[in-house]
Design a protein around this motif. Structure first.
Motif, PDB file in Angstrom:
ATOM      1  N   UNK A  12       0.824  -1.208   0.000  1.00 14.25           N
ATOM      2  CA  UNK A  12       0.000   0.000   0.000  1.00 14.25           C
ATOM      3  C   UNK A  12       0.858   1.258   0.000  1.00 14.25           C
ATOM      4  N   UNK A  13       1.884   1.305   0.854  1.00 14.23           N
ATOM      5  CA  UNK A  13       2.671   2.534   1.005  1.00 14.23           C
ATOM      6  C   UNK A  13       3.427   2.899  -0.263  1.00 14.23           C
ATOM      7  N   UNK A  14       3.785   1.924  -1.084  1.00 13.31           N
ATOM      8  CA  UNK A  14       4.543   2.224  -2.305  1.00 13.31           C
ATOM      9  C   UNK A  14       3.673   2.298  -3.553  1.00 13.31           C
ATOM     10  N   UNK A  15       2.509   1.673  -3.561  1.00 14.13           N
ATOM     11  CA  UNK A  15       1.707   1.579  -4.772  1.00 14.13           C
ATOM     12  C   UNK A  15       0.429   2.423  -4.753  1.00 14.13           C
ATOM     13  N   UNK A  16      -0.086   2.730  -3.557  1.00 16.26           N
ATOM     14  CA  UNK A  16      -1.400   3.371  -3.469  1.00 16.26           C
ATOM     15  C   UNK A  16      -1.372   4.674  -2.664  1.00 16.26           C
ATOM     16  N   UNK A  17      -0.571   4.731  -1.623  1.00 15.36           N
ATOM     17  CA  UNK A  17      -0.662   5.821  -0.638  1.00 15.36           C
ATOM     18  C   UNK A  17      -0.485   7.208  -1.236  1.00 15.36           C
ATOM     19  N   UNK A  18       0.311   7.352  -2.276  1.00 15.57           N
ATOM     20  CA  UNK A  18       0.607   8.685  -2.837  1.00 15.57           C
ATOM     21  C   UNK A  18      -0.423   9.156  -3.856  1.00 15.57           C
ATOM     22  N   UNK A  19      -1.447   8.362  -4.117  1.00 15.48           N
ATOM     23  CA  UNK A  19      -2.419   8.716  -5.162  1.00 15.48           C
ATOM     24  C   UNK A  19      -3.446   9.711  -4.628  1.00 15.48           C
ATOM     25  N   UNK A  20      -3.583  10.835  -5.323  1.00 12.22           N
ATOM     26  CA  UNK A  20      -4.316  11.991  -4.804  1.00 12.22           C
ATOM     27  C   UNK A  20      -5.781  12.008  -5.209  1.00 12.22           C
ATOM     28  N   UNK A  21      -6.547  12.700  -4.407  1.00  8.97           N
ATOM     29  CA  UNK A  21      -7.959  12.892  -4.720  1.00  8.97           C
ATOM     30  C   UNK A  21      -8.085  13.750  -5.973  1.00  8.97           C
ATOM     31  N   UNK A  22      -9.221  13.660  -6.627  1.00 13.07           N
ATOM     32  CA  UNK A  22      -9.409  14.388  -7.880  1.00 13.07           C
ATOM     33  C   UNK A  22     -10.852  14.859  -7.986  1.00 13.07           C
ATOM     34  N   UNK A  23     -11.050  15.837  -8.846  1.00 13.37           N
ATOM     35  CA  UNK A  23     -12.384  16.390  -9.047  1.00 13.37           C
ATOM     36  C   UNK A  23     -12.471  16.884 -10.489  1.00 13.37           C
ATOM     37  N   UNK A  43      -9.828  23.414  -0.425  1.00  7.04           N
ATOM     38  CA  UNK A  43      -9.378  22.879  -1.704  1.00  7.04           C
ATOM     39  C   UNK A  43      -8.342  23.767  -2.362  1.00  7.04           C
ATOM     40  N   UNK A  44      -7.380  23.111  -3.017  1.00  4.63           N
ATOM     41  CA  UNK A  44      -6.279  23.838  -3.629  1.00  4.63           C
ATOM     42  C   UNK A  44      -5.692  22.941  -4.710  1.00  4.63           C
ATOM     43  N   UNK A  45      -5.079  23.523  -5.696  1.00  4.16           N
ATOM     44  CA  UNK A  45      -4.442  22.706  -6.732  1.00  4.16           C
ATOM     45  C   UNK A  45      -3.254  21.928  -6.191  1.00  4.16           C
ATOM     46  N   UNK A  46      -2.829  22.230  -4.947  1.00  7.87           N
ATOM     47  CA  UNK A  46      -1.747  21.481  -4.314  1.00  7.87           C
ATOM     48  C   UNK A  46      -2.263  20.244  -3.592  1.00  7.87           C
ATOM     49  N   UNK A  47      -3.588  20.126  -3.416  1.00 15.89           N
ATOM     50  CA  UNK A  47      -4.098  18.961  -2.701  1.00 15.89           C
ATOM     51  C   UNK A  47      -5.202  18.215  -3.451  1.00 15.89           C
ATOM     52  N   UNK A  48      -5.326  18.497  -4.747  1.00 13.21           N
ATOM     53  CA  UNK A  48      -6.296  17.762  -5.557  1.00 13.21           C
ATOM     54  C   UNK A  48      -5.952  17.923  -7.028  1.00 13.21           C
ATOM     55  N   UNK A  49      -6.265  16.896  -7.789  1.00 12.56           N
ATOM     56  CA  UNK A  49      -6.120  16.960  -9.241  1.00 12.56           C
ATOM     57  C   UNK A  49      -7.446  17.451  -9.813  1.00 12.56           C
ATOM     58  N   UNK A  50      -7.415  18.513 -10.583  1.00  8.87           N
ATOM     59  CA  UNK A  50      -8.631  19.036 -11.206  1.00  8.87           C
ATOM     60  C   UNK A  50      -8.593  18.691 -12.691  1.00  8.87           C
ATOM     61  N   UNK A  51      -9.611  17.957 -13.129  1.00 10.53           N
ATOM     62  CA  UNK A  51      -9.654  17.456 -14.497  1.00 10.53           C
ATOM     63  C   UNK A  51     -10.594  18.335 -15.324  1.00 10.53           C
ATOM     64  N   UNK A  59      -5.529  17.700 -20.227  1.00 10.60           N
ATOM     65  CA  UNK A  59      -6.826  17.989 -19.636  1.00 10.60           C
ATOM     66  C   UNK A  59      -6.789  18.164 -18.134  1.00 10.60           C
ATOM     67  N   UNK A  60      -5.663  18.644 -17.614  1.00  5.27           N
ATOM     68  CA  UNK A  60      -5.513  18.824 -16.168  1.00  5.27           C
ATOM     69  C   UNK A  60      -5.076  20.252 -15.891  1.00  5.27           C
ATOM     70  N   UNK A  61      -5.725  20.877 -14.909  1.00  2.00           N
ATOM     71  CA  UNK A  61      -5.397  22.262 -14.569  1.00  2.00           C
ATOM     72  C   UNK A  61      -3.941  22.381 -14.128  1.00  2.00           C
ATOM     73  N   UNK A  62      -3.317  23.471 -14.589  1.00  2.31           N
ATOM     74  CA  UNK A  62      -1.939  23.821 -14.245  1.00  2.31           C
ATOM     75  C   UNK A  62      -0.930  22.725 -14.566  1.00  2.31           C
ATOM     76  N   UNK A  63      -1.298  21.803 -15.499  1.00  5.74           N
ATOM     77  CA  UNK A  63      -0.370  20.794 -15.997  1.00  5.74           C
ATOM     78  C   UNK A  63       0.264  19.975 -14.868  1.00  5.74           C
ATOM     79  N   UNK A  64      -0.523  19.630 -13.856  1.00  6.01           N
ATOM     80  CA  UNK A  64      -0.016  18.802 -12.757  1.00  6.01           C
ATOM     81  C   UNK A  64       0.354  17.422 -13.284  1.00  6.01           C
ATOM     82  N   UNK A  65       1.538  16.946 -12.905  1.00  2.00           N
ATOM     83  CA  UNK A  65       1.994  15.636 -13.350  1.00  2.00           C
ATOM     84  C   UNK A  65       1.355  14.544 -12.504  1.00  2.00           C
ATOM     85  N   UNK A  66       0.842  13.527 -13.165  1.00  2.00           N
ATOM     86  CA  UNK A  66       0.275  12.395 -12.452  1.00  2.00           C
ATOM     87  C   UNK A  66       1.378  11.478 -11.945  1.00  2.00           C
ATOM     88  N   UNK A  67       1.149  10.873 -10.769  1.00  2.99           N
ATOM     89  CA  UNK A  67       2.104   9.897 -10.242  1.00  2.99           C
ATOM     90  C   UNK A  67       2.046   8.591 -11.015  1.00  2.99           C
TER      91      UNK A  67
END
Length: 463
Positions: free
Chosen positions: A181-192, A209-217, A246-254
């Motif tokens: 879990x800690x290496x494969x899932x834990x870092x995956x962020x909430x999205x809206x 809410x902030x672009x630093x704590x959520x992925x906005x699609x 299709x992501x605000x501020x070009x946030x890189x996905x993990x």
């Protein structure tokens, strides 16, 4: 998966703002005794009430899971609980000086890192797994949501999401080993989704809410005027959209499937509210908090139907105390060595085993042709089990005698016969005062209650 329960070695804190309340909060993970489970404590409220992480305490599912008890409410508990489950921690008190755990980066990774930084300690009790005994299914026809659990001597989860979006295709995520879990899932962020933001703000949600704590699609075309409006809502000087991603501020996905992995994270956190570690294969299609909690309630109902509060016993597991160690604590001689094993022991409870055989001397005359274990000896065995609990409450048990000085509310529910294994559980029901303590005891055979009593014990120092 771990066999013994675990807690953390020391307290550790994290700080931030709540996603929906926007309130700054300090959250402290505190070590807890065996069989404590997960409890939140609102230290900012009068009396510092606690809220047990239990599906029966869920009161709201508006874009997160909120629980309430004792007049205290805790919002958005799923990311915190997912971290605890993912690290196979069983007993932790989570203290908050606000109404909601900090959202951090929208995942569980900061909680995992904090907990790992203080380390874990194994406790003197076995994990009380609930193994799914049969196929369990939940379906929401309207939203096309399905969740199922299948019997499996492990804990594995698979999630599929499909939003009919040009930005997010159908995604799958799986976790075949909870230790990953800690290496494969834990870092995956909430999205809206972008179209949801305005609605959430109008509902008085995502204040933190902030672009630093959520992925906005961004699932549709957005003009400059709307981008400026979103920048004001999110308190950002400027917002841009990478049309290719299709992501605000070009946030890189993990991960390419980070959204599905986050839904799996949410599912782990919500299912923690069942109250026991699970062994099952969980399959979920388009899960969400409401569906997760509805499914958790089905499992909780099944637990109540199957077992209730009967202690589990696996004879293949090594005991906490074997017969020789018991004899050192309780130096009874023949024929009054009544307990064969102690299989669980913590600050407030103990579980002991009595294997009943036809060679017991009392069967010679009780009754001829119909051997039945005398109730008074069942009570003696239960008292000896409780004696171990009483002795464990002092640092030098070898210097004390435990005496049974009172019995109340004693009942014998079913006969006990040769070949039976009696599981005795004793629990303190009052704190020890001047060497005297009260406890309740119960004996079970084949998950059925055979005897029970409230007992008063006294610890007397040896001369």
């Amino acid at each position: 998966m771990n066999e013994k329960q675990q807690t953390i070695k020391a307290s550790v804190s994290v700080s931030g703002v709540g996603l929906h309340t926007g309130v700054a909060v300090n959250m402290t993970f505190v070590p807890a005794p065996a069989n404590h489970g997960y409890k939140f404590q609102r230290v900012d409220l009068p009396g510092q009430p606690t809220v047990t992480a239990d599906v029966d305490n869920v009161v709201d599912l508006s874009r997160g899971t909120t629980i309430e008890e004792n007049g205290a409410r805790v919002h958005t508990v799923e990311h915190t609980l997912a971290a605890l489950v993912g690290l196979q921690l069983d007993n932790v008190l989570i203290q908050l000086d606000g109404p909601e755990p900090p959202i951090m980066d929208g995942s569980s990774i900061k909680f995992v890192e904090a907990l790992e930084s203080v380390g874990f300690v194994e406790q003197n009790a076995y994990r009380d797994y609930f193994e799914i005994p049969e196929y369990v299914h939940y379906k929401n026809e309207e939203k096309d949501i399905e969740i199922a659990a299948l019997p499996l001597p492990d804990y594995r989860l698979t999630v599929m999401v499909d939003y009919n979006s040009s930005v997010i295709n159908s995604q799958h995520a799986f976790l075949n080993d909870i230790a990953q879990f800690s290496t494969q899932i834990a870092s995956c962020r909430t999205f809206v989704f972008l179209h949801e933001l305005e609605m959430l703000f109008k509902q008085n949600l995502i204040k933190g809410g902030d672009l630093a704590n959520a992925i906005v699609i961004a699932d549709r075309e957005v003009g400059e005027g709307e981008l400026d409006h979103l920048a004001d809502l999110l308190k950002k000087p400027k917002i841009s959209i990478d049309k290719a991603k299709g992501i605000l501020n070009n946030i890189e996905l993990h991960y390419p499937n980070e959204m599905a992995r986050h839904k799996l994270l949410d599912l782990i956190g919500d299912l923690a509210l069942v109250g026991r570690p699970l062994k099952a294969q969980i399959l979920a299609a388009r899960p969400g908090h409401a569906a997760n909690i509805a499914f958790a309630k089905k499992i909780k109902k099944l637990i109540k139907q199957k077992k209730g509060d009967v202690p589990s016993y696996n004879p293949s597991k090594p005991p906490i105390f074997d017969i020789n160690q018991i004899a050192q604590l309780l130096p009874h001689g023949y024929p009054f060595r009544m307990i064969d094993k102690i299989i669980a022991l913590d600050e407030n409870s103990v579980v002991g085993i009595k294997n009943v055989t036809i060679n017991e001397e009392f069967f010679v005359g009780h009754f001829d042709g119909n051997p039945v274990m005398p109730g008074v000896l069942q009570l003696e065995a239960m008292a000896q089990t409780g004696g171990i609990l009483v002795l464990s409450s002092v640092p030098d048990p070898e210097n004390y005698w435990p005496y049974l000085i009172g019995i109340e509310n004693c009942r014998f529910r079913k006969n006990v016969f040769p070949g039976d294994t009696v599981i005795f559980k004793c629990v303190f029901i009052s704190p020890m005062k001047r060497g005297i303590v009260k406890m309740t005891g119960r004996g079970y055979v084949n998950d059925q209650l055979v005897c029970e009593a409230d007992m008063i014990a006294s610890l007397v120092r040896k001369k």
